[in-house]
Every structure is written in structure tokens, then in C-alpha cells.
Write a protein that holds these residues in place. Structure first.
Motif, PDB file in Angstrom:
ATOM      1  N   ILE A 132       7.380  46.586  53.214  1.00 51.36           N
ATOM      2  CA  ILE A 132       7.792  47.064  51.894  1.00 51.36           C
ATOM      3  C   ILE A 132       7.516  46.003  50.850  1.00 51.36           C
ATOM      4  CG2 ILE A 132       9.594  48.512  52.904  1.00 51.36           C
ATOM      5  CD1 ILE A 132      11.652  46.508  51.857  1.00 51.36           C
ATOM      6  N   PHE A 133       7.292  46.466  49.632  1.00 49.45           N
ATOM      7  CA  PHE A 133       7.143  45.550  48.520  1.00 49.45           C
ATOM      8  C   PHE A 133       8.501  45.181  47.938  1.00 49.45           C
ATOM      9  CE2 PHE A 133       2.642  45.349  48.218  1.00 49.45           C
ATOM     10  CZ  PHE A 133       2.143  46.589  48.575  1.00 49.45           C
ATOM     11  N   GLY A 134       9.425  46.153  47.929  1.00 54.53           N
ATOM     12  CA  GLY A 134      10.726  45.857  47.363  1.00 54.53           C
ATOM     13  C   GLY A 134      11.588  47.090  47.233  1.00 54.53           C
ATOM     14  N   ILE A 135      12.812  46.854  46.753  1.00 51.98           N
ATOM     15  CA  ILE A 135      13.802  47.907  46.536  1.00 51.98           C
ATOM     16  C   ILE A 135      13.766  48.316  45.075  1.00 51.98           C
ATOM     17  CG2 ILE A 135      16.251  48.482  46.583  1.00 51.98           C
ATOM     18  CD1 ILE A 135      16.606  46.362  48.772  1.00 51.98           C
ATOM     19  N   ILE A 136      13.627  49.600  44.836  1.00 56.77           N
ATOM     20  CA  ILE A 136      13.617  50.096  43.465  1.00 56.77           C
ATOM     21  C   ILE A 136      15.041  50.456  43.022  1.00 56.77           C
ATOM     22  CG2 ILE A 136      12.653  51.764  41.852  1.00 56.77           C
ATOM     23  CD1 ILE A 136      10.666  49.728  43.066  1.00 56.77           C
ATOM     24  N   THR A 137      15.681  51.315  43.769  1.00 55.70           N
ATOM     25  CA  THR A 137      17.081  51.649  43.507  1.00 55.70           C
ATOM     26  C   THR A 137      17.845  51.598  44.824  1.00 55.70           C
ATOM     27  OG1 THR A 137      16.842  54.025  43.844  1.00 55.70           O
ATOM     28  CG2 THR A 137      16.436  53.199  41.626  1.00 55.70           C
ATOM     29  N   LEU A 138      19.132  51.331  44.730  1.00 60.90           N
ATOM     30  CA  LEU A 138      19.954  51.291  45.930  1.00 60.90           C
ATOM     31  C   LEU A 138      21.312  51.881  45.615  1.00 60.90           C
ATOM     32  CD1 LEU A 138      20.147  48.608  48.620  1.00 60.90           C
ATOM     33  CD2 LEU A 138      22.278  49.419  47.636  1.00 60.90           C
ATOM     34  N   ASP A 139      21.786  52.743  46.499  1.00 56.05           N
ATOM     35  CA  ASP A 139      23.083  53.376  46.350  1.00 56.05           C
ATOM     36  C   ASP A 139      23.881  53.227  47.638  1.00 56.05           C
ATOM     37  OD1 ASP A 139      21.044  55.108  44.611  1.00 56.05           O
ATOM     38  OD2 ASP A 139      23.032  55.292  43.708  1.00 56.05           O
ATOM     39  N   TRP A 140      25.186  53.224  47.473  1.00 55.61           N
ATOM     40  CA  TRP A 140      26.102  53.278  48.610  1.00 55.61           C
ATOM     41  C   TRP A 140      26.822  54.628  48.571  1.00 55.61           C
ATOM     42  CZ3 TRP A 140      26.424  49.818  52.527  1.00 55.61           C
ATOM     43  CH2 TRP A 140      25.836  48.567  52.340  1.00 55.61           C
ATOM     44  N   TYR A 141      26.936  55.233  49.738  1.00 55.61           N
ATOM     45  CA  TYR A 141      27.672  56.472  49.927  1.00 55.61           C
ATOM     46  C   TYR A 141      28.705  56.233  51.023  1.00 55.61           C
ATOM     47  CZ  TYR A 141      23.999  59.050  47.420  1.00 55.61           C
ATOM     48  OH  TYR A 141      23.121  59.519  46.478  1.00 55.61           O
ATOM     49  N   ARG A 142      29.652  57.142  51.116  1.00 61.49           N
ATOM     50  CA  ARG A 142      30.604  57.073  52.224  1.00 61.49           C
ATOM     51  C   ARG A 142      30.984  58.476  52.671  1.00 61.49           C
ATOM     52  NH1 ARG A 142      35.927  54.650  49.005  1.00 61.49           N
ATOM     53  NH2 ARG A 142      36.423  56.535  47.797  1.00 61.49           N
ATOM     54  N   GLN A 143      31.372  58.558  53.933  1.00 64.92           N
ATOM     55  CA  GLN A 143      31.787  59.840  54.488  1.00 64.92           C
ATOM     56  C   GLN A 143      33.020  59.631  55.348  1.00 64.92           C
ATOM     57  OE1 GLN A 143      28.754  62.031  56.598  1.00 64.92           O
ATOM     58  NE2 GLN A 143      29.846  63.940  56.296  1.00 64.92           N
TER      59      GLN A 143
ATOM     60  N   ASP B 183      39.968  54.555  51.371  1.00 64.47           N
ATOM     61  CA  ASP B 183      38.595  54.038  51.392  1.00 64.47           C
ATOM     62  C   ASP B 183      38.009  54.083  52.807  1.00 64.47           C
ATOM     63  OD1 ASP B 183      39.638  51.519  49.058  1.00 64.47           O
ATOM     64  OD2 ASP B 183      38.458  53.325  48.623  1.00 64.47           O
ATOM     65  N   THR B 184      38.823  54.437  53.780  1.00 60.14           N
ATOM     66  CA  THR B 184      38.346  54.524  55.160  1.00 60.14           C
ATOM     67  C   THR B 184      37.244  55.560  55.279  1.00 60.14           C
ATOM     68  OG1 THR B 184      40.458  53.819  56.094  1.00 60.14           O
ATOM     69  CG2 THR B 184      38.999  55.108  57.524  1.00 60.14           C
ATOM     70  N   ALA B 185      36.098  55.145  55.807  1.00 63.12           N
ATOM     71  CA  ALA B 185      34.932  56.023  55.915  1.00 63.12           C
ATOM     72  C   ALA B 185      33.804  55.260  56.590  1.00 63.12           C
ATOM     73  CB  ALA B 185      34.477  56.484  54.526  1.00 63.12           C
ATOM     74  N   VAL B 186      32.752  55.997  56.915  1.00 64.11           N
ATOM     75  CA  VAL B 186      31.488  55.369  57.284  1.00 64.11           C
ATOM     76  C   VAL B 186      30.697  55.194  55.987  1.00 64.11           C
ATOM     77  CG1 VAL B 186      29.351  55.546  58.583  1.00 64.11           C
ATOM     78  CG2 VAL B 186      31.486  56.421  59.563  1.00 64.11           C
ATOM     79  N   TYR B 187      30.259  53.969  55.745  1.00 64.43           N
ATOM     80  CA  TYR B 187      29.525  53.650  54.532  1.00 64.43           C
ATOM     81  C   TYR B 187      28.036  53.561  54.828  1.00 64.43           C
ATOM     82  CZ  TYR B 187      33.789  52.819  51.914  1.00 64.43           C
ATOM     83  OH  TYR B 187      34.986  52.985  51.256  1.00 64.43           O
ATOM     84  N   TYR B 188      27.248  54.238  53.995  1.00 67.00           N
ATOM     85  CA  TYR B 188      25.805  54.290  54.163  1.00 67.00           C
ATOM     86  C   TYR B 188      25.111  53.723  52.923  1.00 67.00           C
ATOM     87  CZ  TYR B 188      26.945  57.837  57.706  1.00 67.00           C
ATOM     88  OH  TYR B 188      27.451  58.516  58.790  1.00 67.00           O
ATOM     89  N   CYS B 189      24.027  53.027  53.144  1.00 71.47           N
ATOM     90  CA  CYS B 189      23.192  52.676  52.005  1.00 71.47           C
ATOM     91  C   CYS B 189      21.985  53.608  51.982  1.00 71.47           C
ATOM     92  CB  CYS B 189      22.770  51.217  52.021  1.00 71.47           C
ATOM     93  SG  CYS B 189      21.692  50.724  53.353  1.00 71.47           S
ATOM     94  N   ASN B 190      21.532  53.858  50.781  1.00 68.17           N
ATOM     95  CA  ASN B 190      20.379  54.719  50.539  1.00 68.17           C
ATOM     96  C   ASN B 190      19.519  54.033  49.488  1.00 68.17           C
ATOM     97  OD1 ASN B 190      19.347  57.086  48.479  1.00 68.17           O
ATOM     98  ND2 ASN B 190      19.084  57.612  50.633  1.00 68.17           N
ATOM     99  N   ALA B 191      18.229  53.963  49.744  1.00 68.75           N
ATOM    100  CA  ALA B 191      17.390  53.215  48.808  1.00 68.75           C
ATOM    101  C   ALA B 191      16.042  53.873  48.618  1.00 68.75           C
ATOM    102  CB  ALA B 191      17.189  51.785  49.308  1.00 68.75           C
ATOM    103  N   ASP B 192      15.537  53.770  47.404  1.00 67.94           N
ATOM    104  CA  ASP B 192      14.146  54.081  47.111  1.00 67.94           C
ATOM    105  C   ASP B 192      13.368  52.780  47.256  1.00 67.94           C
ATOM    106  OD1 ASP B 192      14.982  56.382  44.444  1.00 67.94           O
ATOM    107  OD2 ASP B 192      14.443  56.782  46.539  1.00 67.94           O
ATOM    108  N   LEU B 193      12.447  52.772  48.218  1.00 76.30           N
ATOM    109  CA  LEU B 193      11.679  51.565  48.512  1.00 76.30           C
ATOM    110  C   LEU B 193      10.222  51.749  48.126  1.00 76.30           C
ATOM    111  CD1 LEU B 193      13.043  50.820  52.117  1.00 76.30           C
ATOM    112  CD2 LEU B 193      13.941  50.015  49.925  1.00 76.30           C
ATOM    113  N   LEU B 194       9.622  50.654  47.664  1.00 78.40           N
ATOM    114  CA  LEU B 194       8.193  50.649  47.414  1.00 78.40           C
ATOM    115  C   LEU B 194       7.536  50.147  48.695  1.00 78.40           C
ATOM    116  CD1 LEU B 194       6.505  51.370  44.948  1.00 78.40           C
ATOM    117  CD2 LEU B 194       6.394  48.941  44.390  1.00 78.40           C
ATOM    118  N   VAL B 195       6.810  51.055  49.397  1.00 79.00           N
ATOM    119  CA  VAL B 195       6.318  50.740  50.737  1.00 79.00           C
ATOM    120  C   VAL B 195       4.822  50.483  50.740  1.00 79.00           C
ATOM    121  CG1 VAL B 195       8.207  52.015  51.788  1.00 79.00           C
ATOM    122  CG2 VAL B 195       6.023  53.155  51.395  1.00 79.00           C
ATOM    123  N   GLU B 196       4.404  49.663  51.725  1.00 83.34           N
ATOM    124  CA  GLU B 196       2.990  49.320  51.915  1.00 83.34           C
ATOM    125  C   GLU B 196       2.330  50.403  52.757  1.00 83.34           C
ATOM    126  OE1 GLU B 196       2.778  45.447  53.644  1.00 83.34           O
ATOM    127  OE2 GLU B 196       3.991  44.539  52.072  1.00 83.34           O
TER     128      GLU B 196
END
Length: 120
Positions: free
Chosen positions: A28-39, A88-101
Motif C-alpha cells: 500500500i501507498f498509504g491510508i486515505i481515511t480511517l474509521d472505527w466501528y463497534r458492534q 462501550d463493551t463491543a467488538v471494535y473494528y477499523c475500516n480504511a480506504d487504502l491507496l494500494v499498489e
């Protein structure tokens, strides 16, 4: 293989703190956006916080307690969680838009999740 890997979850008492990390690896070249979610058990996945080059945003439920950050050089996102509550108890996930090679292209990825449990 491009992937996001979260870490830092665990068990903490109410009022405590935890710091989550999300590392992007692979070609990857880098991270464009990054979000955290939880369930939480029995509930739908919900958005918690997000970071772009323009700034940060937070869900009302965590505003003032959680802080999202990123380190572009390390291709890593973070979620600092303070004043934790049992809800706040949950499974936390990250989600990202990546610039990929190899040809720079945008792709969206999810991590596998990390469990956060806040006891009373």
C-alpha cells in the motif's frame, strides 16, 4: 496481501482507558481515511469515529472521551478510549480506504476486530 490488523482490546473497569491500534500492511501507498466501528452483542455495527486529511469526527456517544489519530509513516490508526463505560463493551473494528499498489487505486478494507469489555 493487504490487510488491517487491530490490537489493544481487553478487559477494563468502568472509568478506565484502553488504546486500540490498527495497522495497515501489504503493498500500500498509504491510508486515505480511517474509521472505527463497534458492534455490541445483539446490536448492529455502529460508527464510532473517523479521520481524514481534513479532520476528525465522533459519534455523540463517545465525543469527549475517545480520540482518533493516525500515523501516516507507520500506516497505523489509533483510538484512545478514556472514561470507559459498560455500554462501550463491543467488538471494535477499523475500516480504511487504502491507496494500494502497484497502480495507485483506492480500496476499502476491514480489520478482524478486537474485543473491548468494560466491567462495572
Amino acid at each position: 496481501q493487504v490487510q488491517l490488523v487491530e490490537s489493544g482490546g481487553g478487559l477494563v473497569e468502568a472509568g478506565g482507558s484502553l488504546s486500540l491500534s490498527c495497522v495497515a500492511s501489504g503493498s500500500i501507498f498509504g491510508i486515505i481515511t480511517l474509521d472505527w466501528y463497534r458492534q455490541a452483542p445483539g446490536k448492529q455495527r455502529e460508527w464510532v469515529a473517523g479521520i481524514t486529511r481534513d479532520g476528525t469526527n465522533y459519534a455523540e456517544a463517545v465525543k469527549g472521551r475517545f480520540t482518533i489519530a493516525r500515523d501516516n509513516a507507520k500506516k497505523t490508526g489509533y483510538l484512545q478510549m478514556n472514561s470507559l463505560k459498560p455500554e462501550d463493551t463491543a467488538v471494535y473494528y477499523c475500516n480504511a480506504d487504502l491507496l494500494v499498489e502497484p497502480r495507485p487505486s483506492l480500496a476499502n478494507y476491514w480489520g478482524q476486530g478486537t474485543q473491548v469489555t468494560v466491567s462495572t
